[in-house]
Enzyme design. Sequence first.
Site, PDB file in Angstrom:
ATOM      1  N   ASP A 259       0.823  -1.198   0.000  1.00  0.00           N
ATOM      2  CA  ASP A 259       0.000   0.000   0.000  1.00  0.00           C
ATOM      3  C   ASP A 259       0.861   1.252   0.000  1.00  0.00           C
ATOM      4  O   ASP A 259       1.921   1.296   0.623  1.00  0.00           O
ATOM      5  CB  ASP A 259      -0.871  -0.028   1.266  1.00  0.00           C
ATOM      6  CG  ASP A 259      -1.761   1.183   1.373  1.00  0.00           C
ATOM      7  OD1 ASP A 259      -2.547   1.407   0.448  1.00  0.00           O
ATOM      8  OD2 ASP A 259      -1.660   1.907   2.377  1.00  0.00           O
ATOM      9  N   GLU A 328       1.358  -0.401  -5.055  1.00  0.00           N
ATOM     10  CA  GLU A 328       0.416   0.678  -5.346  1.00  0.00           C
ATOM     11  C   GLU A 328       1.219   1.910  -5.754  1.00  0.00           C
ATOM     12  O   GLU A 328       1.430   2.833  -4.983  1.00  0.00           O
ATOM     13  CB  GLU A 328      -0.466   1.000  -4.135  1.00  0.00           C
ATOM     14  CG  GLU A 328      -1.631   1.878  -4.509  1.00  0.00           C
ATOM     15  CD  GLU A 328      -2.058   2.865  -3.422  1.00  0.00           C
ATOM     16  OE1 GLU A 328      -2.846   3.764  -3.744  1.00  0.00           O
ATOM     17  OE2 GLU A 328      -1.609   2.743  -2.277  1.00  0.00           O
TER      18      GLU A 328
END
Length: 607
Positions: A259, A328
Amino acid sequence: MAQDKGAGSLAKFCSSGRCSLVLLLGVLVLAAVIVVVTLTGSSLRVPVVYVSPSRNVSRDWWKKSIVYQIYPRSFQDSDGDGVGDIKGIIQRLDHLVYLHVGIIWISPFYVSPMKDFGYDVSNYTDVDPLFGNLTDFEELVTRAHTKGIKVIVDFVPNHTSDRHSWFQLSRQGVDTHKDYYIWDKGVRLENGTFVPPNNWIASFGGPAWSWDDTRQAFYYHAYLPEQPDLNIRSPAVQKELKDVLRFWLNKEVDGFRIDAVVKLLEARNTSISNEPLYTGDTVNPYFRLKHTGITMNNEDIGDVLKDWRNLLDEYENKDGKYRLMIAEAYSQNASDYAVVNMYYDWGADIPFNSNLATITRACVSRCIRDRVEKYLNSMPRGRQPNFVLGSHDVSRVATRMGSRHASALNMLLLTLPGTPTTYYGEEIGMSDIDSNLFEMQDPRGRRLGRVNIVLFSRDPERSPMQWSSAWKGDFSQSMNTWLPVNRDFLTHNVKMQKESSTMTTIQSYRRLAEVRQRRAFYNGTFQFSVTTDTILSYVRAVRGEKYLIAINFGFDESLADFSGKPVDSNSGKVVAFTEDTQYEYDMDVDIRRLSLPWGQGVVVRVQ
Ligand SMILES: *[C@@H]1O[C@H](CO)[C@@H](O)[C@H](O)[C@H]1NC(C)=O
Ligand SMILES: *[C@@H]1O[C@H](CO)[C@@H](O)[C@H](O)[C@H]1NC(C)=O
Ligand SMILES: *[C@@H]1O[C@H](CO)[C@@H](O)[C@H](O)[C@H]1NC(C)=O
Ligand SMILES: *[C@@H]1O[C@H](CO)[C@@H](O)[C@H](O)[C@H]1NC(C)=O
Ligand SMILES: *[C@@H]1O[C@H](CO)[C@@H](O)[C@H](O)[C@H]1NC(C)=O
Ligand SMILES: *[C@@H]1O[C@H](CO)[C@@H](O)[C@H](O)[C@H]1NC(C)=O
Ligand SMILES: *[C@@H]1O[C@H](CO)[C@@H](O)[C@H](O)[C@H]1NC(C)=O
Ligand SMILES: CC(=O)N[C@H]1CO[C@H](CO)[C@@H](O)[C@@H]1O
């Protein structure tokens, strides 16, 4: 065509779970055939289904699979508290088998005060009681593996929750933990007060520095004040994070989705690093400053990722199973693909390409073509492209593009080169819920959304999965689900679409998922065909097999001639189609006059 049909029916047969022995024999025979073909260099055509003949190909499992994102709060509630959980995911694994999904990526289920619904982790190595416990997670992995599904977990290394014990120790200045976060005294004004050391701002609004009375210093947070950023330059933090990766690898996960990787590290010297104004277009106040190199996509991120890649490879060396790394990644300047592509060299297999996750009705045919083309042209040699239509952070694609276009968008996603990622619900064309009808939950919406709720609240795309027309869409037995079920669940749900005798979004999705297991799709060439203001078409081909994919993004029926290059054929047979067309499987069609109702698409085998 006979070979074509064979592959299709084998896929169907196998999906019903009866064919492991047949498949095993098939694999052995095929493996032998492939060895012969490779050795003799013969031009024999090898039928393509589920074959992993060599170690190298098995390393590539993620190249042929669909990634499916599960937002656990909203997938399936098993205990009636109105929030989805891990047991719920287990109950729904057969849905993923039905869709031929090979990889699930599960958004965070770790212990968290839920200020950012799990993206604020207070213990990386335990399951939040809301979602179950570690035993449930272990069972999920085992059951998923039994069904041939790989499990990728979300790793949130950028920041922790302010409730994490590391932060508590750090703010007290305890020696072992004092450098775990990014602290700065700031600048002392003449009247004795302190101001932050620089102009950095938080992604969810306001300054990125918050004052901590205990430590008498500011700490940096890229998101909420309750999400302090870890100081990843600290060797102790690096060790902790690798221990977290090991913990989940030991629980047999098949990889990680990392993330907010672009915000992992900031410029070393906070006191000299003000960010300049950004000159590009933006509606998001966060993007009014130019973050690149300072608080986004800092060049030192590469070293950290390579270190993690090495760790994943260590596990592969032990048991021969390749571990996937999804990052990401994104660039402040969306057309600057070079920034995202750096992550390939840093060890990511899939640096998410979100250039289709932002399309709206203002970006159809030519605009989509332009984005696909620029992205594919930017691809470094030998790397696997990827496409994404939506996530828990952007409005659902059916809402952005119109629900009649949802199925055609799945067709686009599943037939482009590379690894596709589907956000739960896209397979039935789920739309956003209306944010005026409930109390806002999302912290980003609360902080930034006063002016434009639709733009900043992420609640609308996070509503519960619509399984059937039963109570609460069969998501939960509760009176109150954490977000309301979309009111259209009576007519838009999995059960109804599966059982329908005519084509539906989910049936079309499933068919495309089967079709893309043919070599032309995972290892074929890609060439654009006819493009108009409304039509986008392209060809996927390997020797002896060629498919035309034609989609009408407009609002009128279209009739076009696709027979020129690169199709080079006047006729073909329908292989897949969206629901509002007159097509049927194996139907013969005239490529010179192929008609497409608005918002619909068709895949035709032309050779
Ligand atoms: C498999 O990959 C390794 C390294 O990536 C390479 O050295 C080897 O030649 C490959 N084997 C085959 C059969 O392609
Ligand atoms: C996380 O939870 C586990 C299990 O409850 C516990 O053993 C561990 O100490 C916790 N870790 C931290 C950093 O709090
Ligand atoms: C996890 O929860 C299940 C019930 O869902 C229970 O049977 C099991 O003992 C729990 N495991 C642990 C380690 O607490
Ligand atoms: C100190 O000065 C700053 C800048 O002039 C001002 O914003 C702040 O309110 C002052 N603080 C106090 C306690 O006077
Ligand atoms: C950061 O920059 C300031 C201002 O130039 C300087 O005084 C300080 O020594 C630098 N700190 C480090 C760690 O380089
Ligand atoms: C964005 O990137 C593109 C491609 O590198 C470049 O042409 C353009 O000038 C950049 N825009 C801004 C505002 O930096
Ligand atoms: C197809 O696979 C071969 C062998 O792995 C590879 O060399 C080639 O680049 C692939 N082609 C495409 C278009 O993916
Ligand atoms: C795409 C994505 O997962 N973004 C997450 C990045 O981290 C923030 C802060 O925790 C989350 O809110 C986002 O959802």
